[in-house]
Design a protein around this motif. Structure first.
Motif, PDB file in Angstrom:
ATOM      1  N   PRO A 527       4.511  -2.985  -0.461  1.00 29.37           N
ATOM      2  CA  PRO A 527       4.847  -2.465   0.791  1.00 29.37           C
ATOM      3  C   PRO A 527       5.275  -0.986   0.546  1.00 29.37           C
ATOM      4  O   PRO A 527       5.253  -0.324   1.573  1.00 29.37           O
ATOM      5  N   SER A 528       5.511  -0.780  -0.684  1.00 24.58           N
ATOM      6  CA  SER A 528       5.987   0.838  -1.097  1.00 24.58           C
ATOM      7  C   SER A 528       4.750   1.731  -0.925  1.00 24.58           C
ATOM      8  O   SER A 528       5.028   3.066  -1.060  1.00 24.58           O
ATOM      9  N   MET A 529       3.460   1.317  -1.024  1.00 20.72           N
ATOM     10  CA  MET A 529       2.490   2.063  -1.072  1.00 20.72           C
ATOM     11  C   MET A 529       1.994   2.818   0.143  1.00 20.72           C
ATOM     12  O   MET A 529       2.796   2.221   1.315  1.00 20.72           O
ATOM     13  N   HIS A 530       1.223   3.937   0.275  1.00 16.98           N
ATOM     14  CA  HIS A 530       0.802   4.370   1.222  1.00 16.98           C
ATOM     15  C   HIS A 530       0.008   3.564   1.975  1.00 16.98           C
ATOM     16  O   HIS A 530      -0.880   2.552   1.740  1.00 16.98           O
ATOM     17  N   ASP A 531       0.211   3.657   3.492  1.00 18.42           N
ATOM     18  CA  ASP A 531      -0.312   2.733   4.560  1.00 18.42           C
ATOM     19  C   ASP A 531      -2.082   2.834   4.428  1.00 18.42           C
ATOM     20  O   ASP A 531      -2.631   1.889   4.287  1.00 18.42           O
ATOM     21  N   THR A 532      -2.481   4.266   3.947  1.00 17.55           N
ATOM     22  CA  THR A 532      -3.873   4.406   4.166  1.00 17.55           C
ATOM     23  C   THR A 532      -4.451   3.725   2.888  1.00 17.55           C
ATOM     24  O   THR A 532      -5.650   3.129   2.882  1.00 17.55           O
ATOM     25  N   SER A 533      -3.802   3.725   1.914  1.00 21.31           N
ATOM     26  CA  SER A 533      -4.412   3.293   0.476  1.00 21.31           C
ATOM     27  C   SER A 533      -4.393   1.699   0.547  1.00 21.31           C
ATOM     28  O   SER A 533      -5.281   1.004   0.216  1.00 21.31           O
ATOM     29  N   ILE A 534      -3.225   1.013   1.283  1.00 25.19           N
ATOM     30  CA  ILE A 534      -3.248  -0.382   1.530  1.00 25.19           C
ATOM     31  C   ILE A 534      -4.321  -0.593   2.373  1.00 25.19           C
ATOM     32  O   ILE A 534      -4.934  -1.795   2.186  1.00 25.19           O
ATOM     33  N   MET A 535      -4.646   0.083   3.374  1.00 27.11           N
ATOM     34  CA  MET A 535      -5.793  -0.179   4.263  1.00 27.11           C
ATOM     35  C   MET A 535      -7.078  -0.093   3.568  1.00 27.11           C
ATOM     36  O   MET A 535      -7.865  -1.093   3.819  1.00 27.11           O
ATOM     37  N   TYR A 536      -7.572   0.817   2.879  1.00 25.65           N
ATOM     38  CA  TYR A 536      -8.752   0.831   2.155  1.00 25.65           C
ATOM     39  C   TYR A 536      -8.852  -0.075   0.972  1.00 25.65           C
ATOM     40  O   TYR A 536      -9.898  -0.437   0.902  1.00 25.65           O
ATOM     41  N   LYS A 537      -7.841  -0.698   0.371  1.00 26.68           N
ATOM     42  CA  LYS A 537      -7.955  -1.477  -0.517  1.00 26.68           C
ATOM     43  C   LYS A 537      -8.255  -2.891   0.103  1.00 26.68           C
ATOM     44  O   LYS A 537      -8.824  -3.753  -0.427  1.00 26.68           O
ATOM     45  N   LEU A 538      -7.753  -2.995   1.067  1.00 27.97           N
ATOM     46  CA  LEU A 538      -7.895  -4.461   1.897  1.00 27.97           C
ATOM     47  C   LEU A 538      -9.238  -4.435   2.564  1.00 27.97           C
ATOM     48  O   LEU A 538      -9.910  -5.577   2.518  1.00 27.97           O
ATOM     49  N   ALA A 539      -9.725  -3.195   2.721  1.00 32.47           N
ATOM     50  CA  ALA A 539     -11.021  -3.006   3.231  1.00 32.47           C
ATOM     51  C   ALA A 539     -12.352  -3.365   2.286  1.00 32.47           C
ATOM     52  O   ALA A 539     -13.392  -3.878   2.736  1.00 32.47           O
ATOM     53  N   GLN A 540     -11.916  -3.186   0.969  1.00 30.90           N
ATOM     54  CA  GLN A 540     -12.619  -3.888  -0.094  1.00 30.90           C
ATOM     55  C   GLN A 540     -13.051  -5.120  -0.099  1.00 30.90           C
ATOM     56  O   GLN A 540     -13.952  -5.535  -0.833  1.00 30.90           O
ATOM     57  N   GLU A 541     -12.333  -5.903   0.457  1.00 27.08           N
ATOM     58  CA  GLU A 541     -12.455  -7.362   0.555  1.00 27.08           C
ATOM     59  C   GLU A 541     -13.551  -7.815   1.641  1.00 27.08           C
ATOM     60  O   GLU A 541     -13.999  -8.866   1.669  1.00 27.08           O
ATOM     61  N   HIS A 542     -13.979  -6.954   2.421  1.00 24.05           N
ATOM     62  CA  HIS A 542     -14.698  -7.182   3.653  1.00 24.05           C
ATOM     63  C   HIS A 542     -16.294  -6.579   3.391  1.00 24.05           C
ATOM     64  O   HIS A 542     -16.358  -5.903   2.379  1.00 24.05           O
TER      65      HIS A 542
END
Length: 626
Positions: A527-542
């Motif tokens: 949760p301490s990571m940057h929001d945009t980085s979290i979102m882009y890493k999650l996008a790699q699963e799609h």
């Protein structure tokens, strides 16, 4: 540049001539009518600088640098361009630009008497130089009115014009009317060709020890190809040098000693503590350099490191002297310094093209020169053999001046000068002696034989200089401290791949932020990571389509703290239960806001396409992979 020095001298001479006509008092200098009606007193000293159709970007940079050079010499400078000379703005636009640059303020209406008042109040001891970069782009009528106006005030304001001419020096006659031409007292200056200016930049920045900074072979080849095939302007080459230097200073901690390394002192004493660097960290960093693995120092101290740097400096000075000797040898045959520089710093060519130990015993000079790797180096060596005695004498004198301070090379050059003088004496003596005709051919053969012998010795000397003293920087230990070799990083900075760079930064953000919580677990999402980085890493699963609801739920499960997932204890008081529900609703709203902001940032960076009316629940990925 030599042209800049010539212009500087001419400006001060012109200023002295204007001052010799008299200096009016303050009330008289600010009046709107002319003081003297003599035609010679109204003539403007005008420098016509022929730019030879150089690129527009280089044109602007050249006159900008000229302005800085003259300003450093005490002149008041104003740079005007073609947009200042338009029919729409008229002479008023030119005056406003002058007042804005001299007085640092915009005045409307513009009046030249304001400029005269400013000059007489504080700045009456220095010339006023107005630079117009390209008069052929200006409106002729506005430029004519501007010249006529300045000619009326030249005694009150000693204005000196410098005008760039792109095509020919007759261009002002085609643009200006006769009454404006009579007000000009022209002087001609010619800039060098783009290749000559490029050679001057390479010699001043990369060959001569101006800063100690140097580039590697791959970087030099990339910059040469980039200059020739893609942009072709000197501005882009200088910009690439600045970027390379900045990246080297950013990545190499010991680059802080470059200024001390480039000093004229022979005894280099390093005080590591003065730069705020720990000696232990420095020793570890230095001896982990690839070029230092084969070098063994008995005791890693500041003195031993300084001795190693002094040796590197000595080898670099020898390399510079040989490169400049080769350059002046092949300059008449269009051997460009940039091409010569790229060959001279090639470590593979140097390692593969070393001379054999018995090369001096070889009788065939062509075979000897063919052992030198590099087209331009070999061409310069072969040119020595074809020179006449007079040309060879001038070349040896230039070599002697270039190798001053390097006794290993300078002594060998001086050994050939007495032979040259002796041969000149023989030839002059034989010319004065009256000989029978049957001996004339024999004397001519002897002269040609002696001349050939001297040229062979000069050729052997330059071959020896290339073989023994032209050590490329990348073949010398500790060169990583002074040499920038990352051509890929420079290519990325110049040509650019922004989408790939953004993806790398989002996926490997921990390398930039260097926070402890993120570096401890490289793959886990925290949760301490940057929001945009979290979102882009999650996008790699799609795939190419991302379901917004599933994406949001995954994001929400990460950003919420683990403790917040536990069910709160039931409170008997209804007010407390109401407060908990409000806090949960506020947390949900903030997460949605963070989610929307991260999605918007991904859209702005070009990695995501927002939902359409046809499929409102899905976002589309634009970039895949690296």
């Amino acid at each position: 540049m030599n042209v800049f020095s010539e212009i500087q001298t001419w400006v001060h001479q012109s200023f002295d001539t204007i001052r010799s006509l008299g200096t009016p008092e303050f009330p008289e200098a600010t009046q709107s009518f002319p003081i003297i009606t003599d035609a010679n007193s109204k003539r403007l000293f005008t420098g016509l600088v022929l730019t030879k159709n150089m690129e527009f970007v280089d044109d602007l940079l050249t006159f900008e640098e000229l302005g800085k050079h003259l300003k450093y010499q005490g002149c008041h400078i104003a740079n005007l361009s073609s947009p200042d000379f338009t029919a729409k703005n008229g002479v008023g636009g030119c005056l406003r630009s002058l007042l804005r640059q001299f007085l640092m303020s915009s005045l409307d209406p513009a009046d030249i008497s304001i400029l005269a008042s400013w000059y007489r109040e504080e700045n009456c001891n220095n010339p006023v130089v107005v630079i117009i970069d390209d008069i052929e782009r200006c409106c002729g009528s506005v430029l004519s009115d501007f010249i006529l106006m300045l000619s009326e005030w030249v005694i009150k304001i000693p204005v000196i014009l410098i005008m760039g001419v792109a095509t020919t020096l007759d261009a002002p006659r085609n643009i200006l009317p006769s009454n404006a031409l009579r007000c000009l007292c022209p002087f001609e200056f010619t800039l060098g060709t783009p290749a000559e200016r490029m050679d001057a930049v390479v010699e001043a920045v990369l060959v001569k020890p101006c800063s100690g900074f140097i580039i590697g072979h791959k970087v030099a080849v990339f910059m040469r190809n980039y200059f020739v095939s893609q942009d072709g302007t000197l501005t882009s080459f200088i910009r690439a040098l600045k970027i390379a230097c900045t990246q080297h200073f950013y990545t190499e901690p010991l680059s802080v000693i470059l200024l001390e390394f480039a000093s004229e002192e022979d005894n280099l004493v390093l005080e590591i503590e003065r730069y705020g660097l720990s000696p232990e960290v420095i020793w570890k960093h230095v001896f982990e350099l690839p070029s230092c693995q084969r070098v063994r120092l008995n005791k890693p101290t500041s003195e031993s490191l300084a001795h190693a740097f002094s040796e590197l400096k000595r080898l670099q000075n020898q390399w510079r002297a040989v490169v400049l000797c080769l350059y002046v040898t092949g300059k008449g045959e269009k051997v460009r310094l940039l091409d010569l520089f790229c060959e001279a710093i090639d470590p593979e060519s140097y390692n593969q093209g070393e001379f054999d130990t018995n090369m001096k015993a070889e009788k065939d000079p062509v075979l000897s020169s063919s052992r030198i790797k590099g087209h331009f180096i070999c061409k310069a060596v072969r040119l020595v053999r074809d020179l006449s005695t007079a040309q060879l004498g001038n070349l040896l004198k230039i070599w002697e001046n270039l190798t001053v301070g390097i006794p290993e090379i300078n002594g060998k050059v001086k050994e050939l000068l007495p032979l040259l003088n002796a041969e000149d004496g023989k030839s002059s003596k034989k010319d004065l002696t009256v000989t029978p005709r049957r001996h004339t051919s024999r004397i001519q053969l002897n002269i040609e034989k002696d001349s050939k012998s001297l040229s062979d010795k000069a050729t052997n000397l330059i071959e020896c200089m290339v073989r023994d003293y032209m050590h490329p920087t990348e073949c010398i230990p500790f060169h990583e401290i002074f040499c920038f070799k990352d051509a890929d990083k420079l290519r990325l900075a110049l040509i650019g791949d922004p989408r790939r760079r953004i993806q790398v930064d989002l996926l490997e953000f921990q390398k930039l932020l260097c926070c402890r919580c993120c570096t401890s677990s490289s793959n886990a999402l925290l949760p301490s990571m940057h929001d945009t980085s979290i979102m882009y890493k999650l996008a790699q699963e799609h795939g190419d389509l991302i379901n917004l609801h599933d994406w949001y739920q995954s994001f929400k499960s990460i950003v919420l703290c683990p403790n917040s997932k536990r069910k709160p204890r039931q409170s008997p008081l209804p007010k407390k239960r109401k407060g908990i529900k409000e806090a949960e609703s506020q947390s949900e709203a903030s997460i949605q806001a963070r989610f929307c902001r991260a999605v918007t940032e991904l859209q702005i960076t070009g990695l995501l396409r927002m939902p359409s009316k046809r499929r409102p629940d899905f976002a589309q990925r634009v970039a895949f992979g690296l």
